[in-house]
Design an enzyme around this catalytic site. Sequence first.
Site, mmCIF file in Angstrom:
data_model
loop_
_atom_site.group_PDB
_atom_site.id
_atom_site.type_symbol
_atom_site.label_atom_id
_atom_site.label_comp_id
_atom_site.label_asym_id
_atom_site.label_seq_id
_atom_site.Cartn_x
_atom_site.Cartn_y
_atom_site.Cartn_z
ATOM 1 N N GLU A 134 0.812 -1.214 0.000
ATOM 2 C CA GLU A 134 0.000 0.000 0.000
ATOM 3 C C GLU A 134 0.846 1.264 0.000
ATOM 4 O O GLU A 134 0.478 2.257 -0.640
ATOM 5 C CB GLU A 134 -0.907 -0.028 1.234
ATOM 6 N N ASP A 135 1.985 1.255 0.699
ATOM 7 C CA ASP A 135 2.734 2.488 0.922
ATOM 8 C C ASP A 135 4.127 2.521 0.304
ATOM 9 O O ASP A 135 4.810 3.518 0.441
ATOM 10 C CB ASP A 135 2.889 2.718 2.442
#
Length: 810
Positions: A134-135
């Site tokens: 996600e990051d």
Amino acid sequence: MSAEATNPATAGPVAPTAPQALTASVAPAAARRKSRPRIDLRRLGRAALLGPAARGRLPDAIGHVVEAHRAHHPDADLEPLRRAYVLAESSHRGQMRKSGEPYITHPLAVTLILAELGAETTTLTASLLHDTVEDTEVTLDQVREQFGEEVRYLVDGVTKLEKVDYGAAAEPETFRKMLVATGNDVRVMSIKLADRLHNMRTLGVMRPEKQERIAKVTRDVLIPLAERLGVQALKTELEDLVFAILHPEEYEHTRELIAENAARPGDPLAEVADEVRGVLRESGIPAEVLIRPRHFVSVHRVARKRGQLRGTDFGRLLVLVNEDADCYGVLGELHTCMTPVVSEFKDFIAVPKFNLYQSLHTAVARPDGQMVEVLIRTHQMHKVAEAGVVALGNPYAPAADTSVPDTPASGATAGAPSSSGAPADGERADPTRPGWLSRLLDWQQAAPDPDTFWSTLRADLAQDREITVFRPDGGALGLPEGSTCVDAAYAQYGEDAHACIGARVNGRLATLSTVLRDGDTVQLLMGQDPASEPSREWLEHAHTPAARIAIQRWLATHPAGGTDPAEPAGPGEPGGTRAGASAEPGTASARAGNTPSTDPAATTGRPAATAAPSAGPSAAARRAEPSGTRAATPSARRPSAAPGAAPERAADGAPAPRSRRADVLVDRPGAAARLAGCCTPVPPDEITGFAVRGGVVTVHRAECAAVAHMKSRGRAEIGVRWGDTAECRVTLVAESFGRPHLLADLTEAIASQGVEIVSATVEPPTQQRVRHTYTLQLPDAAHLPALMRAMRDVPGVYDVRRAQHQPRTS
């Protein structure tokens, strides 16, 4: 991802095209990924992954995680944890939380929470990596290459969808994606709950409005999910954190109450604990007696329930034993040597809760009047009570490697990843797939709109308790508390429940609105007419999302059932009663659903009894006929075929049986006719027609009150006339004095005339008078006067007339 990351712009998850397709990628997301440098894991392995192993030790940063993990799994292979930490630390390097801490502290804290609950190595590995996709630039393919399919699936399950792709629907669709993934592997939700717990612990750095928004979602969705999955340790702390944000004044008052109680000299709970230890020591039952302080929300609830709190209200005693039999031994000793409060006893061992919880609950009274609550369970029960599904370890491991403990919840899933890293083929029994989750996954498929899904999810999770009802064949249905026969019908038959015409609860005839209780036996009575349809009134009694969505979807695709809003609704139409129900508005049957009665000896005093369709002229034969074997009842709504139209055909291609009703010829080419349910005209009644939506002409008796009403509104009449067929359907109303067996005698009188009963409704008696409403199929309209005479000849019947309904005012 943590809500506190300072660089969310770098995030770019692989967004699925649909919540169910967890591994599919969306083109915009893929395009953004191409602009990011791909991490060379092989080069990273040479530089870092092999470093700690070469030094013969694990990274110091995960020492506390390893210690907690080894306490539950002393023989666990720690190599995946080491490699996952190195990848997570390298990927998140340079990212900071809003609190100012390095971002890697978040996945470490989440993993520690799970390790302390006893999660197995695969879950902890995925937890360390849960924000990398996600990051950071790490992709799901890279996770699969390094850690296998199971870890990839878990990481994908908790990866959020991007707002740039989903807009305002990103949050509800992310939860939908997560729940679908949880349906195949409950460890997905375990990671999400731990992730939210750590974010809630550190939410103080956020703006107040954002704190409130996150707290409300936690209260409405994640806390109920933690409760249903049995993870009480996470649920109670989440409740306290949400309580502090959303109700700061009540939280502060509760905190003061707890502080004041702690400052008081002497502890009544400690005194009772010592007394219980002595009782058990003398009885020879090995047990551990602990004091369990209540958490803030629990104290607040007790204060609202009991008012002034006393010393024993701030905690409970927990007695832990080795064997199930010892639980009942402890209970017997406490009830023998101390004063039990019988009303507080609950046995959740013999009847476990739907979330795996097992324990004995009781309470004993002190001489000063204070009451002490006592929980009695085994050590294994306590582990499950605290950690819920997390305590099951890896429920997807092969039986040869990992034994799965028996649990009261069961189900089946398909296509989940197996412990070998490959998706499983076919279905596999899953002890962590309880009935509520299966129902949730079923109805979410019928709620494609994100707003509908989000609001329905919150309403579904607001149900605190689940009940189990049994089918006559021995099968069971799990339903939320407060469910009715309507809910049971849709839970068992899906959309085929549109054809439900009634139910028997514990062997007794019951309306579809009947609220079911835990342990009830429910026999659902299904009609055989494929044109059957639900009643709009069912929505008033539908408690489960599956039932409500199915009914609403049918009503949305059949607006007003083709009926003009100002026209009285006929049998089988939404807004009126459905086929097989009473056509009399305001009756108990119309309000509460259609309840067939197959008991001809039913008395007229039974509220809202409704007779099932008869299969032939002999009432005695019908009484002997088993339920579910009657001949199909012709549809009350099927219109006459238009001139020149092709004959209807059944599903197998054979000509469909012709609807047995009087033919009506319409002075409008291509228009189909339908007899109005308000006045049920039969030959040789004078008739007239009015066009309604769908190209249908509704046929009324000329003296019907609805005709005058529609004329007053300027509706144009359409010429209609009777055809050659004399067979017809009519609704009769019989007024009588109440007496036993009247329904059976009327049924016999009707059958003696060779008339088929389509439906019959008996209203509750008023001043010893009873109204019966019958919808009947006559072989010849000329038989109607003789039929009405035969019904009037039944002792107690003082009037029989044709049904005549008043039109609804606009």
